[in-house]
Design a protein around this motif. Structure first.
Motif, PDB file in Angstrom:
ATOM      1  N   VAL A  58       0.699  -0.991   0.109  1.00 19.53           N
ATOM      2  CA  VAL A  58      -0.076  -0.141  -0.041  1.00 19.53           C
ATOM      3  C   VAL A  58       1.355   1.693   0.389  1.00 19.53           C
ATOM      4  N   ALA A  59       0.504   2.010  -0.619  1.00 16.87           N
ATOM      5  CA  ALA A  59       1.848   3.429  -1.057  1.00 16.87           C
ATOM      6  C   ALA A  59       0.247   4.925  -0.463  1.00 16.87           C
ATOM      7  N   TYR A  60       1.081   5.282   0.004  1.00 22.73           N
ATOM      8  CA  TYR A  60       0.765   6.564   1.138  1.00 22.73           C
ATOM      9  C   TYR A  60       1.113   8.247   0.526  1.00 22.73           C
ATOM     10  N   ALA A  61      -0.780   8.419  -0.163  1.00 22.21           N
ATOM     11  CA  ALA A  61       0.124   9.938  -0.620  1.00 22.21           C
ATOM     12  C   ALA A  61      -0.617  10.740   0.711  1.00 22.21           C
ATOM     13  N   HIS A  62       0.457  11.503   1.014  1.00 19.45           N
ATOM     14  CA  HIS A  62       0.313  12.404   2.410  1.00 19.45           C
ATOM     15  C   HIS A  62      -0.461  14.003   1.819  1.00 19.45           C
ATOM     16  N   GLY A  63      -0.904  14.493   2.693  1.00 17.78           N
ATOM     17  CA  GLY A  63      -1.940  15.691   2.441  1.00 17.78           C
ATOM     18  C   GLY A  63      -1.154  17.061   2.402  1.00 17.78           C
ATOM     19  N   TYR A  64      -1.682  18.360   2.374  1.00 21.42           N
ATOM     20  CA  TYR A  64      -1.019  19.602   1.921  1.00 21.42           C
ATOM     21  C   TYR A  64      -0.288  19.813   3.027  1.00 21.42           C
ATOM     22  N   VAL A  65       0.880  20.243   3.297  1.00 19.68           N
ATOM     23  CA  VAL A  65       1.918  20.796   4.220  1.00 19.68           C
ATOM     24  C   VAL A  65       2.239  22.211   3.775  1.00 19.68           C
ATOM     25  N   PRO A  66       2.565  22.805   4.608  1.00 15.31           N
ATOM     26  CA  PRO A  66       3.247  23.813   4.664  1.00 15.31           C
ATOM     27  C   PRO A  66       4.160  24.045   3.497  1.00 15.31           C
ATOM     28  N   PRO A  67       4.487  25.344   2.632  1.00 13.04           N
ATOM     29  CA  PRO A  67       5.783  25.315   2.159  1.00 13.04           C
ATOM     30  C   PRO A  67       6.921  25.294   2.814  1.00 13.04           C
ATOM     31  N   MET A  68       6.779  26.015   3.665  1.00 14.03           N
ATOM     32  CA  MET A  68       8.177  25.949   5.167  1.00 14.03           C
ATOM     33  C   MET A  68       8.385  24.849   5.652  1.00 14.03           C
ATOM     34  N   ALA A  69       7.672  24.093   5.886  1.00 14.48           N
ATOM     35  CA  ALA A  69       7.526  23.219   6.744  1.00 14.48           C
ATOM     36  C   ALA A  69       8.871  22.207   5.946  1.00 14.48           C
ATOM     37  N   PRO A  70       9.894  21.511   6.942  1.00 10.85           N
ATOM     38  CA  PRO A  70      10.478  20.615   6.663  1.00 10.85           C
ATOM     39  C   PRO A  70      10.157  19.367   5.634  1.00 10.85           C
ATOM     40  N   LEU A  71      10.807  19.169   4.779  1.00  9.60           N
ATOM     41  CA  LEU A  71      10.131  17.770   3.876  1.00  9.60           C
ATOM     42  C   LEU A  71      10.091  16.411   5.179  1.00  9.60           C
ATOM     43  N   ASP A  72       8.933  14.983   5.238  1.00  9.97           N
ATOM     44  CA  ASP A  72       8.776  14.584   6.547  1.00  9.97           C
ATOM     45  C   ASP A  72       8.261  13.676   5.674  1.00  9.97           C
ATOM     46  N   TYR A  73       7.820  12.477   6.730  1.00 13.96           N
ATOM     47  CA  TYR A  73       6.195  11.978   6.233  1.00 13.96           C
ATOM     48  C   TYR A  73       5.025  12.382   7.117  1.00 13.96           C
ATOM     49  N   HIS A  74       3.498  12.453   6.519  1.00 10.45           N
ATOM     50  CA  HIS A  74       3.434  13.139   6.502  1.00 10.45           C
ATOM     51  C   HIS A  74       1.651  12.620   7.225  1.00 10.45           C
ATOM     52  N   GLY A  75       1.223  12.788   8.412  1.00 12.36           N
ATOM     53  CA  GLY A  75      -0.478  11.372   8.055  1.00 12.36           C
ATOM     54  C   GLY A  75      -0.167  10.445   8.615  1.00 12.36           C
ATOM     55  N   LEU A  76       0.677   9.869   9.500  1.00 14.21           N
ATOM     56  CA  LEU A  76       1.092   9.108   9.299  1.00 14.21           C
ATOM     57  C   LEU A  76       0.043   8.541  11.277  1.00 14.21           C
TER      58      LEU A  76
END
Length: 409
Positions: A58-76
């Motif tokens: 299962v591949a998971y595509a996360h939702g919107y993250v503000p542009p200034m936030a660091p790249l990370d894994y979201h919505g887990l």
């Protein structure tokens, strides 16, 4: 969206309560998650069950993250505290996700990054599915429509995404901001299409608390804002008007500048819009700010639109009271499906307020329907903690009620 909902009710009825999902304590054993390669600037995360892997991913595509936030894994972590990688692995599936290569408006990049994510999966597998909420729901739908000949994914579950019309979604956010400015002038800096850095920096500490207090102090203005914008609230809880307002203004504040930069101009246009639902609509429409969309931006918005031609089994789910991405996206997507003679997509309405406000059991029922369409077989085992049988019955009842009162789009 009557036909899609009727298909849902029929599918649930034909499957039967005993065959939909079998709850059991005999779950697979989750393994340790590990980082994979950085692909086109996007980080990757993979989790493979230590025991009981069924050979599917299962591949998971996360939702919107503000542009200034660091790249990370979201919505887990889901709203009820369920850890998504652990849940997916407990069903016997491997789990994979990506940070995307950038934050902000990252739909097109997300599509490519999810493709790269599954292409780089570190083990051989039999099938792959894609799912995601909100912005990730649009990524999922676009992937479902672009699988012809690529054979990456076998099924898709799109949750609460702007899949009906991306342009209308942008206008919905823009309309709310200009209406807010009309009913509460001077609260936010004057331009809805150019957000000063100070507003972003002080949103949580200064602007959001002040706006919340003002909404409560001026209930008549707040009621007109909700009425004219058509933004959903929970009518049983009038206080949700504050939550709706802050949520929609958050997207105006944190998504506008980046969206304009990515699209090459302002995509919001209300030159011909007549707003109604206030105490004096004529006066409102005379004073509301007007904006024209950039032709370049509108041309680029077209790349974010769905076609209504999924090439793999697709299930969509939306709360009917979604205040951020309204449930009319389901109806608009159904129009696209019907225009192409596509009757296989199942759409699930959840009668609840809140953006992506699903229970874990509801997500499991939706995921099961997607797997059933893709493979002809229901999920074998689900952790007994989730009362999926009762949830299935509630979804079937809600779908039947919605189909009975809904009209063809």
């Amino acid at each position: 969206m009557k036909r899609g909902v009727l298909r849902l009710a029929l599918s649930l009825a034909l499957i039967g309560s005993g065959a939909l999902i079998t709850s059991s304590g005999r779950a697979a054993v989750p393994g340790e998650c590990f980082e994979g390669p950085v692909l086109s600037g996007a980080r990757t995360l993979y989790c493979i069950p230590a025991e009981g892997w069924n050979g599917e991913v299962v591949a998971y595509a996360h939702g919107y993250v503000p542009p200034m936030a660091p790249l990370d894994y979201h919505g887990l972590v889901m709203a009820d505290g369920t850890v998504l990688p652990d849940l997916v692995q407990s069903l016997g599936y491997a789990f994979a996700t990506t940070s995307y290569r950038r934050n902000g408006l990252a739909v097109l990049e997300g599509v490519e990054d999810v493709r790269n994510l599954i292409d780089a999966f570190p083990s051989a597998f039999d099938r792959a599915y894609v799912t995601g909420p909100s912005e990730g729901g649009l990524v999922t739908a676009i992937l479902a429509e672009d699988e012809l000949g690529t054979q990456r994914f076998d099924g898709a579950l799109s949750l609460c995404g702007p899949i009906g019309s991306f342009r209308r979604q942008l206008n919905f956010w823009g309309d709310f901001r200009v209406l807010f400015d009309s009913f509460f002038p001077g609260v936010l800096p004057p331009s809805p299409i150019s957000i000063p850095p100070t507003v972003l920096a002080q949103w949580e500490t200064t602007y959001a608390p002040s706006i919340a207090a003002l909404l409560s102090a001026r209930p008549l203005a707040t009621a007109q804002l909700i009425s004219t914008s058509k933004a959903p609230i929970d009518i049983a809880d009038p206080a949700t008007a504050v939550n709706t307002t802050l949520g929609l203004l958050w997207y105006n504040v944190f998504a506008t500048n980046d969206g304009i930069a990515q699209l090459g101009g302002n995509p919001f246009d209300n030159q011909s819009r007549f707003y109604h639902g206030s105490f004096n609509d004529i006066a409102l429409n005379k004073k509301v700010q007007r904006f024209s969309a950039s032709p370049i931006a509108l041309a680029n918005v077209a790349h974010y639109e769905t076609s209504g031609t999924p090439t793999i089994p697709l299930v969509t789910m939306h709360t009917l009271g979604d205040e951020i991405i309204p449930s009319w996206h389901q109806s608009l997507y159904q129009v696209k499906l019907l225009s192409h003679g596509e009757f296989g997509t199942i759409q699930i309405p959840i009668p609840r307020y809140g953006h992506c406000n699903f229970t874990t059991a509801e997500v499991l029922v939706a995921f099961n329907l997607m797997v059933l369409q893709a493979t002809g077989e229901a999920l074998a085992q689900v952790p007994a903690a989730y009362d999926v049988a009762s949830t299935r019955s509630e979804i079937e009842r809600a779908a039947a009620e919605f189909a009975a009162r809904d009209v063809e789009p």
